[in-house]
Design a protein around this motif. Structure first.
Motif, short mmCIF file in Angstrom:
data_model
loop_
_atom_site.label_atom_id
_atom_site.label_comp_id
_atom_site.label_asym_id
_atom_site.label_seq_id
_atom_site.Cartn_x
_atom_site.Cartn_y
_atom_site.Cartn_z
N GLN B 99 0.86 -1.12 -0.19
CA GLN B 99 -0.06 0.03 0.01
C GLN B 99 0.78 1.26 0.03
O GLN B 99 0.53 2.30 -0.70
N HIS B 100 1.96 1.28 0.73
CA HIS B 100 2.70 2.71 0.97
C HIS B 100 4.23 2.27 -0.06
O HIS B 100 5.23 2.92 0.39
N PHE B 101 4.02 1.58 -0.99
CA PHE B 101 5.08 1.43 -2.08
C PHE B 101 6.42 0.80 -1.48
O PHE B 101 6.87 0.00 -2.00
N ASN B 102 6.64 1.36 -0.35
CA ASN B 102 8.16 0.90 0.50
C ASN B 102 9.23 0.59 -0.52
O ASN B 102 9.95 -0.45 -0.57
N LEU B 103 9.49 1.75 -1.25
CA LEU B 103 10.57 1.94 -1.96
C LEU B 103 11.79 2.26 -1.08
O LEU B 103 11.60 2.83 0.08
N TRP B 104 13.07 1.98 -1.33
CA TRP B 104 14.17 2.29 -0.60
C TRP B 104 14.51 3.65 -0.75
O TRP B 104 15.08 3.92 -2.00
N PRO B 105 14.46 4.83 0.00
CA PRO B 105 14.54 5.99 -0.25
C PRO B 105 15.70 6.57 -0.62
O PRO B 105 15.94 7.78 -1.28
N HIS B 106 17.01 5.70 -0.45
CA HIS B 106 18.30 6.05 -0.62
C HIS B 106 18.81 5.79 -1.93
O HIS B 106 19.77 5.86 -2.08
N MET B 107 17.92 4.67 -2.55
CA MET B 107 18.03 4.40 -4.07
C MET B 107 17.36 5.33 -4.97
O MET B 107 16.21 5.43 -4.89
N THR B 108 17.92 5.35 -6.23
CA THR B 108 17.06 5.87 -7.51
C THR B 108 15.98 4.83 -7.85
O THR B 108 16.05 3.79 -7.37
N ALA B 109 15.11 5.27 -8.63
CA ALA B 109 14.19 4.39 -9.04
C ALA B 109 15.01 3.14 -9.80
O ALA B 109 14.38 1.87 -9.52
N ILE B 110 15.76 3.23 -10.70
CA ILE B 110 16.40 2.20 -11.17
C ILE B 110 17.40 1.57 -10.12
O ILE B 110 17.36 0.34 -10.34
N GLN B 156 3.74 7.33 -9.44
CA GLN B 156 4.94 6.94 -10.11
C GLN B 156 6.09 6.01 -9.11
O GLN B 156 6.32 4.96 -9.52
N GLN B 157 5.70 6.31 -8.00
CA GLN B 157 6.44 5.23 -6.83
C GLN B 157 5.93 3.98 -6.82
O GLN B 157 6.63 2.86 -6.84
N GLN B 158 4.46 3.94 -6.89
CA GLN B 158 4.17 2.59 -6.89
C GLN B 158 4.32 1.97 -8.22
O GLN B 158 4.33 0.56 -8.23
N ARG B 159 4.25 2.51 -9.48
CA ARG B 159 4.92 2.06 -10.58
C ARG B 159 6.22 1.44 -10.55
O ARG B 159 6.64 0.20 -11.10
N VAL B 160 7.00 2.39 -9.80
CA VAL B 160 8.39 1.78 -9.71
C VAL B 160 8.56 0.38 -8.64
O VAL B 160 9.08 -0.47 -9.12
N ALA B 161 7.59 0.45 -7.79
CA ALA B 161 7.25 -0.61 -7.01
C ALA B 161 7.04 -1.96 -7.90
O ALA B 161 7.30 -2.93 -7.41
N ILE B 162 6.03 -1.81 -8.64
CA ILE B 162 5.54 -2.88 -9.35
C ILE B 162 6.89 -3.34 -10.38
O ILE B 162 6.90 -4.58 -10.52
N ALA B 163 7.56 -2.38 -11.04
CA ALA B 163 8.64 -2.53 -11.72
C ALA B 163 9.65 -3.37 -10.86
O ALA B 163 10.21 -4.49 -11.40
#
Lengths: 223, 260
Positions: B99-110, B156-163
């Motif tokens: 739900q909250h994407f949970n991307l790692w904030p210190h890394m770029t999208a790629i 966009q963050q969620q789409r990165v998470a899907i990727a």
């Protein structure tokens, strides 16, 4: 103010300043390394180790630095630990600050959002990879302001080393004051030196902080 | 005989005295899209999290292609938590979107997308980056490859998470309310990516409040309330012909709130 006296004692004050910076930086680095190791070890699920580290932190945070330093220098030889005044001072600063650094790093680890760790788990990352790639960077970045703060506090704790005759700034100042009866001038000179040190540390700290948190700025702030 | 992609049998789970799941049965076939709907606190997310064992379950079985998730059998017939190694091996085949994407904030999208490829799949940097950029292109974010998560919109963050999840080439994907944290205008772009995934035949288990999406994309809907699956079937059945009062009441509330 007596410029002649100040001028005459400037070399010894400068040497004292050098010793202060040396003790502070080596002691601080030692404290940081120890504190980091303690914070890592506390994550292991080994209750006896946890209690021991907890006790260590309580002892070093709960007693005055002066007492610790005196015990280390004066009582050290009775257990075979014979150190020069400066070595005892550096080691003392390291042990004392390691307790604070351990807590700073613990708070840093505790602040890593659980979702970031779950994301790592969900892709099958190992505990080690999760620690080094996800938790550590986040924890260290979050800890930078507290680390800088602790280093500033520590730079002023170095005055205590004069008690065990480490020839640092405070010690030189006392010598100057005693030899020339110019207490005010001596204290003033000392204050200027400390101010230079603290100012340098906090500026450097601000730059490091800005650098490591650059990725958190929104686009607007960055532009 | 082929096993279902996900087979959940009699799964129960309690948090202390609170019973969150009370004997849930649900199975998802290969290439099937199943949406789990139901009121807040009904156990939807907990059920989903049991599938990749982010949450342990107390009784019952969760099987992924026939293999028991999270536990292994001891010689005496009892079961014990599976080794960390086996758990990782199973998890890397299951993509999850939070739900909250949970991307790692210190890394770029790629960086976020390439990281698991490097650390888990063990790809060399060059290959990891190539596959990561292909995945970002897949979700329409090639232009944002070098942006940090804080510089991206929620969608966009969620789409990165899907990727990130897709790059691992998972056998199935779990979605835990993937659009609930998004501004209404950003929901569409995420659902669009999910829709295309479904069209490509990805097996998907989705917890969602997007009834329209569920109605159009899901092969089956499971309605869960108070830790039990109350009704289950094709969207038409659950949305229009359910005889269960709890389901009808829930959908009525939903309609009332969304009509103006």
């Amino acid at each position: 103010m007596n410029p002649d006296v100040l001028w005459r004692y400037l070399p010894s004050l400068a040497i004292g300043f050098g010793v202060t910076v040396l003790c502070w930086s080596v002691g601080g680095a030692l404290g940081m390394a120890l504190g980091f190791a303690i914070a890592l070890l506390r994550r292991l699920r080994l209750p006896p180790l946890r209690w021991a580290l907890r006790a260590y932190i309580e002892v070093f945070r709960g007693t005055p630095f002066l007492v610790q330093l005196f015990l280390l220098y004066a009582a050290g030889p009775s257990i075979g630990l014979r150190l020069s005044a400066t070595a005892a001072g550096v080691l003392g600063l390291g042990l004392y600050s390691s307790a604070y650094f351990a807590e700073i790093f613990r708070a840093g680890f505790g602040g890593v959002p659980v979702g970031q760790i779950e994301a790592a788990k969900s892709v099958g990352m190992s505990k080690f990879a999760t620690l080094t790639r996800v938790e550590l960077p986040a924890a260290l970045i979050a800890a930078v302001p507290s680390i800088v703060n602790m280093l500033i506090v520590l730079s002023k704790e170095t005055v205590v080393l004069s008690i065990i005759t480490v020839p640092e700034l405070m010690y030189q100042m006392q010598t100057m004051a005693a030899e020339t009866f110019t207490a005010f001038d001596a204290i003033f000179a000392m204050a200027v030196f400390y101010w230079i040190l603290v100012e340098a540390v906090s500026r450097l700290g601000a730059r490091v902080e800005a650098r490591v948190t650059a990725y958190l700025a929104t686009q607007g702030e960055r532009a | 005989m082929t096993s279902p992609m996900i087979e959940i049998v009699g799964v129960g789970k309690s948090f202390g005295a609170h019973e969150v799941l009370r004997g849930v049965d649900l199975s998802v076939a290969r290439s099937e899209v199943v949406c789990i709907i139901g009121p807040s606190g009904s156990g939807k997310s907990t059920l989903l999290r049991c599938v990749n064992f982010l949450e342990s379950y107390d009784v019952g079985d969760v099987r992924i292609e026939g293999r028991l998730m999270g536990y292994e059998h001891a010689p005496d017939g009892s079961r014990r938590p599976m080794s960390a190694r086996n758990l990782r091996e199973m998890r890397r085949e299951i993509g999850m979107v939070f739900q909250h994407f949970n991307l790692w904030p210190h890394m770029t999208a790629i960086g976020n997308v390439a990281e698991p490829l490097r650390r888990v799949r063990g790809l060399p940097v060059k290959e990891a980056v190539e596959r990561a950029s292909a995945m970002l292109a897949r979700v329409g974010l090639s232009a944002k490859a070098h942006a940090y998560p804080s510089h991206l919109s929620g969608g966009q963050q969620q789409r990165v998470a899907i990727a990130r999840a897709l790059a691992m080439q998972p056998r199935l994907m779990l979605f835990d309310e993937p659009t609930s944290a998004l501004d209404p205008e950003l929901v569409g772009e995420v659902l669009e990516v999910m829709r295309s995934l479904a069209a490509e035949g990805m097996t998907m288990l989705i917890v969602t409040h997007e009834m329209g999406f569920a109605a159009h994309v899901a092969d089956r809907i499971a309605f869960i309330d108070d830790g039990r699956i109350v009704d289950e079937g094709p969207p038409r059945h659950v949305f229009h012909h359910s005889k269960e009062p709890r389901v009808r009441q829930f959908l009525q509330t939903y309609h009332d709130r969304n009509s103006f």
